[in-house]
Design a protein around this motif. Structure first.
Motif, PDB file in Angstrom:
ATOM      1  N   TRP A 142       0.652  -1.400  -0.158  1.00  0.00           N
ATOM      2  CA  TRP A 142      -0.133   0.039   0.017  1.00  0.00           C
ATOM      3  C   TRP A 142       0.874   1.107  -0.066  1.00  0.00           C
ATOM      4  N   VAL A 143       2.030   1.377   0.321  1.00  0.00           N
ATOM      5  CA  VAL A 143       2.622   2.660   0.487  1.00  0.00           C
ATOM      6  C   VAL A 143       2.943   3.142  -1.034  1.00  0.00           C
ATOM      7  N   PRO A 144       3.138   2.314  -1.906  1.00  0.00           N
ATOM      8  CA  PRO A 144       3.176   2.892  -3.215  1.00  0.00           C
ATOM      9  C   PRO A 144       1.853   3.723  -3.921  1.00  0.00           C
ATOM     10  N   SER A 145       0.712   2.940  -3.553  1.00  0.00           N
ATOM     11  CA  SER A 145      -0.628   3.787  -3.857  1.00  0.00           C
ATOM     12  C   SER A 145      -0.770   4.960  -2.816  1.00  0.00           C
ATOM     13  N   TYR A 146      -0.231   4.881  -1.607  1.00  0.00           N
ATOM     14  CA  TYR A 146      -0.477   5.881  -0.612  1.00  0.00           C
ATOM     15  C   TYR A 146       0.533   7.145  -1.156  1.00  0.00           C
ATOM     16  N   GLU A 187      -2.406  10.103  -2.111  1.00  0.00           N
ATOM     17  CA  GLU A 187      -2.325  10.962  -0.690  1.00  0.00           C
ATOM     18  C   GLU A 187      -1.269  12.018  -0.871  1.00  0.00           C
ATOM     19  N   ARG A 188      -0.063  11.620  -1.035  1.00  0.00           N
ATOM     20  CA  ARG A 188       0.972  12.585  -1.147  1.00  0.00           C
ATOM     21  C   ARG A 188       1.325  13.422  -2.458  1.00  0.00           C
ATOM     22  N   GLY A 189       0.664  12.878  -3.547  1.00  0.00           N
ATOM     23  CA  GLY A 189       0.684  13.517  -4.806  1.00  0.00           C
ATOM     24  C   GLY A 189       2.043  13.347  -5.633  1.00  0.00           C
ATOM     25  N   LEU A 190       2.651  12.117  -5.114  1.00  0.00           N
ATOM     26  CA  LEU A 190       4.047  11.884  -5.938  1.00  0.00           C
ATOM     27  C   LEU A 190       3.712  11.007  -7.154  1.00  0.00           C
ATOM     28  N   THR A 191       4.591  11.439  -7.966  1.00  0.00           N
ATOM     29  CA  THR A 191       4.550  10.405  -9.347  1.00  0.00           C
ATOM     30  C   THR A 191       5.014   9.125  -8.998  1.00  0.00           C
ATOM     31  N   LEU A 192       4.692   8.039 -10.163  1.00  0.00           N
ATOM     32  CA  LEU A 192       5.126   6.858 -10.141  1.00  0.00           C
ATOM     33  C   LEU A 192       6.574   6.654  -9.788  1.00  0.00           C
ATOM     34  N   THR A 193       7.467   7.515 -10.417  1.00  0.00           N
ATOM     35  CA  THR A 193       8.987   7.399 -10.498  1.00  0.00           C
ATOM     36  C   THR A 193       9.256   7.885  -8.988  1.00  0.00           C
ATOM     37  N   GLU A 194       8.820   8.800  -8.299  1.00  0.00           N
ATOM     38  CA  GLU A 194       9.163   9.409  -7.077  1.00  0.00           C
ATOM     39  C   GLU A 194       8.750   8.593  -6.119  1.00  0.00           C
ATOM     40  N   GLY A 232     -12.398   2.678   5.042  1.00  0.00           N
ATOM     41  CA  GLY A 232     -13.497   3.173   6.200  1.00  0.00           C
ATOM     42  C   GLY A 232     -12.699   4.167   7.132  1.00  0.00           C
ATOM     43  N   PHE A 233     -11.537   4.294   7.124  1.00  0.00           N
ATOM     44  CA  PHE A 233     -10.781   5.195   8.207  1.00  0.00           C
ATOM     45  C   PHE A 233      -9.902   6.157   7.542  1.00  0.00           C
ATOM     46  N   SER A 234      -8.550   5.402   7.328  1.00  0.00           N
ATOM     47  CA  SER A 234      -7.310   6.485   6.690  1.00  0.00           C
ATOM     48  C   SER A 234      -6.254   5.638   6.676  1.00  0.00           C
ATOM     49  N   TYR A 235      -5.479   6.099   6.034  1.00  0.00           N
ATOM     50  CA  TYR A 235      -4.262   5.446   5.582  1.00  0.00           C
ATOM     51  C   TYR A 235      -3.316   5.416   7.089  1.00  0.00           C
ATOM     52  N   ARG A 236      -3.461   6.373   7.872  1.00  0.00           N
ATOM     53  CA  ARG A 236      -2.729   6.250   9.208  1.00  0.00           C
ATOM     54  C   ARG A 236      -3.223   5.066   9.832  1.00  0.00           C
ATOM     55  N   VAL A 237      -4.398   4.980  10.197  1.00  0.00           N
ATOM     56  CA  VAL A 237      -5.208   3.747  10.774  1.00  0.00           C
ATOM     57  C   VAL A 237      -4.813   2.270  10.124  1.00  0.00           C
TER      58      VAL A 237
END
Length: 403
Positions: free
Chosen positions: A236-240, A244-251, A367-372
């Protein structure tokens, strides 16, 4: 005077080094093929109109089959030979990697990812058995550490390969492109893999004793806890980072490569320390998991992307120290002819986590957030520690069904 529990160093000989090198390459391609879908997931989700839970199902379809076929893969390797099973696995997973780029619906995508997981699922037990047949027990975890560090290298290499392929050919063309790598691995294993040190007995009944041993299932539970953390982050970190952070695929790929670099080093160190400590896994696992828990909490609450990246890297590095110690007692204690069953059982435990955690985290995000979702990975720390406390150190007691 206190007895020195450290074992003398035993360097890898030519047979072991060649085997490690070839299996390192095979595992690297294995990881590139399986992680490509994580990096392509935003594009796949957009094309098929998938929410986060459905995207998690795409990941879990692989892990379901990958987990289910771990034990059969180990048994097949013990019965028919590690090399035959490895070669068949490489050809099949390469075919299903290519087919992933041809699917036309969500249902077909799930089916192909399941079959891909089945093909890759028979490979780990066979590869660990092949390495056990070509190494001495005292150097076995060091050799496995070098081989399994390929997982981190695959995580590092996958974005470097996937990002330009997806940009040039789209996600469908990318799957066809990386499938070619498996053909090169197949040819290399056939041509250059050394012969076993001695003739290996093929057994059936003793393999069943391994599978029915409660102590071996506790090692599998330990690997389950470890992989809750590893697969939760990698899934899930790549999608996050992109959504959520607005990074490109390369970043995003560059940030997810950081845990791979340091995690690869940690896997090697964990293997070397396991051999030096004669398989006393708690000495490594308990402090490493405590550090992992702290880093996960800080990572989940990090606002600056740079701070998130630092603690993501530290979480992956400390967790990776535990990889080889989990295998140390079984692989140092079991004879080579039972290594397939033993490794398959433990890896089954880890991949069961991969089957569950992507969907659970996807549901938590919806249901909640990435943080949860990220904080839920602390459950993996707790499971790993409890299982480490419930397993023997240094040697494996005589296996018996029900004890």
């Amino acid at each position: 005077m206190r007895e020195d529990v450290r074992a003398p160093k035993q360097p890898l000989d030519r047979t072991a080094r060649t085997t490690v090198l070839l299996l390192f390459a095979a595992w690297t391609v294995d990881y590139v093929d399986r992680l490509l879908v994580n990096l392509a997931l935003p594009d796949i989700g957009a094309e098929f109109g998938l929410d986060h839970t459905q995207q998690g199902l795409v990941l879990s379809a692989f892990f379901l089959a990958y987990a289910v076929f771990q034990i059969p893969g180990g048994l097949l390797a013990d019965r028919f030979g590690a090399v035959r099973v490895m070669l068949a696995a490489v050809l099949l997973w390469s075919a299903f990697t290519a087919l992933t780029g041809l699917v036309g619906s969500f249902v077909l995508l799930l089916a192909v990812r399941f079959l891909f997981g089945a093909a890759e699922g028979v490979f780990p037990g066979a590869s660990i058995k092949a390495l056990s047949e070509r190494t001495e027990p005292a150097q076995r975890m060091t050799a496995n550490g070098w081989m399994q560090s390929s997982n981190a290298f695959g995580v590092l290499l996958a974005p470097a390969i996937a990002a330009p392929l997806i940009a040039w050919w789209g996600w469908r063309g990318a799957f066809a492109g990386v499938a070619v790598l498996g053909i090169f691995v197949f040819l290399a294993l056939r041509k250059w893999l050394p012969a076993p040190r001695t003739a290996v007995e093929r057994v059936d009944s003793r393999s069943r004793d391994v599978l029915l041993s409660p102590v071996m299932w506790r090692f599998a539970l330990m690997f389950f806890g470890y992989d809750v953390i590893v697969w939760g982050l990698s899934s899930w970190v790549p999608s996050y980072l992109q959504t959520e952070r607005g990074l490109t695929l390369t970043e995003a790929g560059a940030i997810t490569a950081l845990p791979a670099v340091f995690g690869g080093i940690a896997v090697v160190l964990g293997g070397r320390w396991s051999d030096r400590l004669r398989g006393r896994h708690r000495v490594i696992i308990l402090p490493a998991m405590a550090a992992t828990a702290i880093c996960l909490v800080v990572m989940a609450h990090s606002e600056p992307t740079a701070l998130f990246a630092v603690f993501l890297t530290l979480s992956g590095m400390f967790a990776a120290l535990c990889y080889m110690p989990i295998f140390a007692v079984p692989l140092r204690s079991l004879p080579a002819e039972l290594a397939g069953a033993g490794a398959g059982l433990i890896i089954f435990g880890g991949q069961a986590a991969g089957m569950v955690i992507p969907v659970v985290m996807g549901a938590l995000v919806d249901g909640f957030s990435y943080r949860v979702a990220f904080l839920s990975l602390l459950a993996g720390v707790v499971i790993t520690v409890l299982a480490a406390l419930a397993t023997p150190q240094g040697f494996l007691p005589r296996l018996r069904r029900g004890g």
